[in-house]
Design a protein around this motif. Sequence first.
Motif, PDB file in Angstrom:
ATOM      1  N   ALA A  84      10.992   5.738   7.370  1.00 55.79           N
ATOM      2  CA  ALA A  84       9.507   5.919   6.755  1.00 55.79           C
ATOM      3  C   ALA A  84       9.683   5.394   5.259  1.00 55.79           C
ATOM      4  O   ALA A  84       8.624   4.738   4.960  1.00 55.79           O
ATOM      5  N   ASP A  85      10.559   5.714   4.750  1.00 53.85           N
ATOM      6  CA  ASP A  85      10.722   5.352   3.379  1.00 53.85           C
ATOM      7  C   ASP A  85      11.196   3.710   3.132  1.00 53.85           C
ATOM      8  O   ASP A  85      11.142   3.466   2.064  1.00 53.85           O
ATOM      9  N   ARG A 136       5.319   4.380   6.833  1.00 54.50           N
ATOM     10  CA  ARG A 136       5.124   5.418   7.377  1.00 54.50           C
ATOM     11  C   ARG A 136       4.184   5.188   8.930  1.00 54.50           C
ATOM     12  O   ARG A 136       4.647   5.555   9.821  1.00 54.50           O
ATOM     13  N   VAL A 143       6.987  12.195   9.557  1.00 54.54           N
ATOM     14  CA  VAL A 143       6.265  10.879   9.185  1.00 54.54           C
ATOM     15  C   VAL A 143       4.876  11.217   9.081  1.00 54.54           C
ATOM     16  O   VAL A 143       4.209  10.790   8.307  1.00 54.54           O
ATOM     17  N   THR A 156       3.729  13.377   6.299  1.00 52.58           N
ATOM     18  CA  THR A 156       3.904  12.566   4.880  1.00 52.58           C
ATOM     19  C   THR A 156       2.828  11.644   4.798  1.00 52.58           C
ATOM     20  O   THR A 156       2.079  11.513   3.571  1.00 52.58           O
ATOM     21  N   LEU A 157       2.380  10.767   5.744  1.00 46.60           N
ATOM     22  CA  LEU A 157       1.360   9.984   5.745  1.00 46.60           C
ATOM     23  C   LEU A 157      -0.077  10.686   5.263  1.00 46.60           C
ATOM     24  O   LEU A 157      -0.646  10.220   4.527  1.00 46.60           O
ATOM     25  N   SER A 195       0.420   4.093   3.778  1.00 50.20           N
ATOM     26  CA  SER A 195       0.444   4.877   2.609  1.00 50.20           C
ATOM     27  C   SER A 195       0.320   3.814   1.570  1.00 50.20           C
ATOM     28  O   SER A 195       1.272   2.831   1.304  1.00 50.20           O
ATOM     29  N   GLY A 203       9.455  10.846   2.581  1.00 51.51           N
ATOM     30  CA  GLY A 203       9.849  10.808   3.962  1.00 51.51           C
ATOM     31  C   GLY A 203      11.321  11.117   4.264  1.00 51.51           C
ATOM     32  O   GLY A 203      11.513  12.034   4.991  1.00 51.51           O
TER      33      GLY A 203
END
Length: 472
Positions: A88-89, A93, A137, A140-141, A208, A411
């Motif tokens: 994800a990073d 995401r 994920v 985080t989004l 994101s 993430g």
Amino acid sequence: MTTTTETGPRSTTRTARLDALPFTREHRRLLLGSGAGWAFDAMDVGLISFVLAQLAVTWNASPAELSWIASAGFVGMALGASIGGLLADRVGRRQVFALTLLVYGLATGASALSWSIGSLIVWRFVVGLGLGAELPVASTLVSEFAPPRIRGRMVVALEAFWAVGWTVAALIGFLVVPSGANGWRWALALGALPALYAVVVRRGLPESVRFLEARGRHAEAEATVRRFETSAGLLPDDVPPVRPGSGLGTDDAPAPGSPPAPAAAAAAPDPAPTAPRLRDLWSPVLRDRTLALWVVWLTVNFAYYGAFIWLPTLLYASGMSLVRSFGFTLVITLAQLPGYAVSALLVERWGRRPTLAAFLLGAAGAAGLFAIAGSPTQVLLAGMLLSFFNLGAWGALYAITPELYPTRLRGTGSGSAAGVGRIASILAPLAVPPLRELGGTPLLFAVFAAVFVVAALGALRLPERRGLVLEE
């Protein structure tokens, strides 16, 4: 540079523009879109608890075999959470979210065709890879789009979809699983729906803005911010102008009356982002919060999955019929919803840390009541209290976790915490049979109560981030 609009002064950085917005249609769309994926995740995890109860009857599976079926999924979730956070990073995401839905949806459908305990264990491992990666994920989004003043509430609302999914699983377990020897296969076949939903996620949810900026994709970031501003009712004149030819956005627009930026500076490329590394989570600034967070994730996972994955089987073993045990589980599951609602209210009033600790202590008390429950009514009430407090704690935990790390590591930090927690979720189903043999249900739930107390102590070591802007 700042501009004044109908909503008041507004900074021209994209992240500040997002943070200044009210809750809009786009926020709702993001929450519902991510929440649907979250509900599918919960439905899949919940279904296996009912499948285990039927396999004990139709396949005459031993407690050890049932434990490995449950734990195989959590082994996959442990790996999936860590890998998903890193991806994800690195790639985004939204991309990872859609991929995880596809993986575990297809694998769940395939597991309905299992011909032996061994084959089902293998499929559950693959399912776990997708499930484990999706949850950190998605949170985080959502956290990266939510305005600071309601960020905790939005993430808890996202977590509340877990109760929706688990309730659907309980309904399928109650109505479909007992329908025949192959009822568990039809239940798992329904779990393939996330594979179809992955297409919706990939096409409909935004990426994101913080991730896009970190990767130098400014035009996409600007388009996404303006999409949310338009949803808030801001007119084009309200939005700071983009300098023609820059391709960047409002972060690069000069303030009125200020001298133009030097051409070399305007054309300078963004520095290449540093690849996230797990060891960065243990830097002097982050190591205390990482340690406390991992303790909470470990203990909450152990107590939650140890209790709820085995709950229908435990009720059946206590003398209830299969259908009645499923009915009790359905009612206990419904108590999750008010737990999330209260948690969503308190994380913005009390704060994340006190809410998390209070719900964990409540879960400890409920587990203690379950340990001494002597009648079906007492079991039902204690189970409902455990469901209320335990899932309210999950909501607060998912609210605070992404807030503890900067964008570059958000993430990775969220995924690694979830991955470490999955170690406990692997051990918990395996620990239930020997604990029951040693001291029965009273000892089992006394252990869960003690684990919840340890989780509460870990929660009190976390920093409070209520209302603060996410670290860049």
